[in-house]
Enzyme design. Structure first.
Site, mmCIF file in Angstrom:
data_model
loop_
_atom_site.group_PDB
_atom_site.id
_atom_site.type_symbol
_atom_site.label_atom_id
_atom_site.label_comp_id
_atom_site.label_asym_id
_atom_site.label_seq_id
_atom_site.Cartn_x
_atom_site.Cartn_y
_atom_site.Cartn_z
ATOM 1 N N LYS A 21 -44.455 31.218 -28.924
ATOM 2 C CA LYS A 21 -45.159 32.181 -28.081
ATOM 3 C C LYS A 21 -45.785 33.316 -28.890
ATOM 4 O O LYS A 21 -46.949 33.677 -28.692
ATOM 5 C CB LYS A 21 -44.174 32.730 -27.050
ATOM 6 N N HIS A 25 -49.955 34.262 -29.559
ATOM 7 C CA HIS A 25 -50.518 35.532 -29.100
ATOM 8 C C HIS A 25 -50.919 36.463 -30.253
ATOM 9 O O HIS A 25 -51.333 37.592 -30.001
ATOM 10 C CB HIS A 25 -49.515 36.261 -28.217
ATOM 11 N N HIS A 37 -53.866 28.776 -24.662
ATOM 12 C CA HIS A 37 -52.661 28.166 -24.123
ATOM 13 C C HIS A 37 -52.617 28.339 -22.605
ATOM 14 O O HIS A 37 -53.331 29.154 -22.045
ATOM 15 C CB HIS A 37 -51.406 28.758 -24.767
ATOM 16 N N ARG A 57 -45.659 46.309 -16.314
ATOM 17 C CA ARG A 57 -45.032 45.564 -17.394
ATOM 18 C C ARG A 57 -44.125 46.471 -18.234
ATOM 19 O O ARG A 57 -44.395 47.661 -18.401
ATOM 20 C CB ARG A 57 -46.124 44.948 -18.283
ATOM 21 N N CYS A 73 -46.479 37.195 -14.288
ATOM 22 C CA CYS A 73 -47.327 36.410 -15.191
ATOM 23 C C CYS A 73 -46.421 35.773 -16.237
ATOM 24 O O CYS A 73 -45.513 36.426 -16.743
ATOM 25 C CB CYS A 73 -48.349 37.288 -15.917
ATOM 26 N N GLU A 127 -54.519 37.910 -25.983
ATOM 27 C CA GLU A 127 -54.378 36.858 -24.985
ATOM 28 C C GLU A 127 -55.610 35.959 -25.021
ATOM 29 O O GLU A 127 -56.734 36.440 -25.093
ATOM 30 C CB GLU A 127 -54.244 37.448 -23.571
ATOM 31 N N GLU A 129 -56.024 32.634 -22.657
ATOM 32 C CA GLU A 129 -55.232 31.811 -21.766
ATOM 33 C C GLU A 129 -56.078 31.003 -20.785
ATOM 34 O O GLU A 129 -57.131 31.457 -20.319
ATOM 35 C CB GLU A 129 -54.257 32.689 -20.974
#
Length: 202
Positions: A21, A25, A37, A57, A73, A127, A129
């Site tokens: 991950k 990123h 991704h 967040r 998310c 990001e 995505e």
């Protein structure tokens, strides 16, 4: 970020591999927006669809810490990559992990997929995505701030659906870039129209 792996995809949404991950990123000279991704975004509305749940967040997030965003998310796991039913299972899992609310997978409705890129200010993280958007409706009292996962979520609030748009357009830096893009493009207003089959680049 941990050693969790995310599914890499091409621009046709075909899985081409798996990557840690954090690596996916990370912005580098060769990959300024990291690696494309698969991800998903969950919108949670009140039963009358007049209010929407927002999440702030956690400060510990590598990308867009403290930004306000939609309810949840995340990224699908290996057993959650097959179609919209897999995304629904991922949404069920992650909503419970972050908000402490157990919503059956079949209650998550598909909306659209879109590709976006964004860099997190003052950070080496970014990001890129293929984001699957799903939505559901629940009673507001099902979400209890005492159940929040503090590692993921700083705060939550319910706002009028129109207020969400107004707040994000007035101060886009305070919100996640994916929600701002959905609002600016008009797709947020159409979220109850149903699944859009094609992949949209925003």
């Amino acid at each position: 970020m941990s050693d969790i792996k995310v599914p890499l995809v091409d621009e046709d949404d075909k899985i081409v591999g798996w990557m840690e991950k954090e690596t996916a990123h990370r912005s580098t000279a060769d990959h300024p927006f990291g690696h494309l991704h698969r991800a998903f975004s969950v919108f949670i509305f009140s039963p009358d669809r007049q209010r929407v749940l927002l999440q702030q967040r956690s400060m510990s997030k590598k990308t867009f810490p403290s930004a306000w965003t939609n309810a949840v998310c995340s990224h699908p796991a290996e057993n959650e990559i097959y179609g919209w039913s897999g995304i629904a299972r991922a949404a069920q899992r992650r909503v419970y992990e972050e908000l402490g609310v157990d919503i059956p997978a079949h209650q998550f409705q598909p909306f659209m997929r879109f590709i976006y890129q964004a860099k997190s200010d003052g950070s080496k993280y970014c990001e890129w995505e293929m984001d699957y958007v799903v939505w559901t409706c629940i009673n507001e009292d099902k979400v209890d701030e005492k159940q929040l996962n503090a590692h993921e979520v700083s705060a939550i609030k319910w706002v009028k659906t129109t207020e969400f748009s107004q707040l994000a357009l007035a101060d886009p830096k305070a919100f996640s870039p994916w929600t701002v893009k959905l609002i600016q493009s008009g797709f947020y207003e159409r979220i109850c129209d149903g699944l859009i089959e094609e992949i949209v680049n925003l």
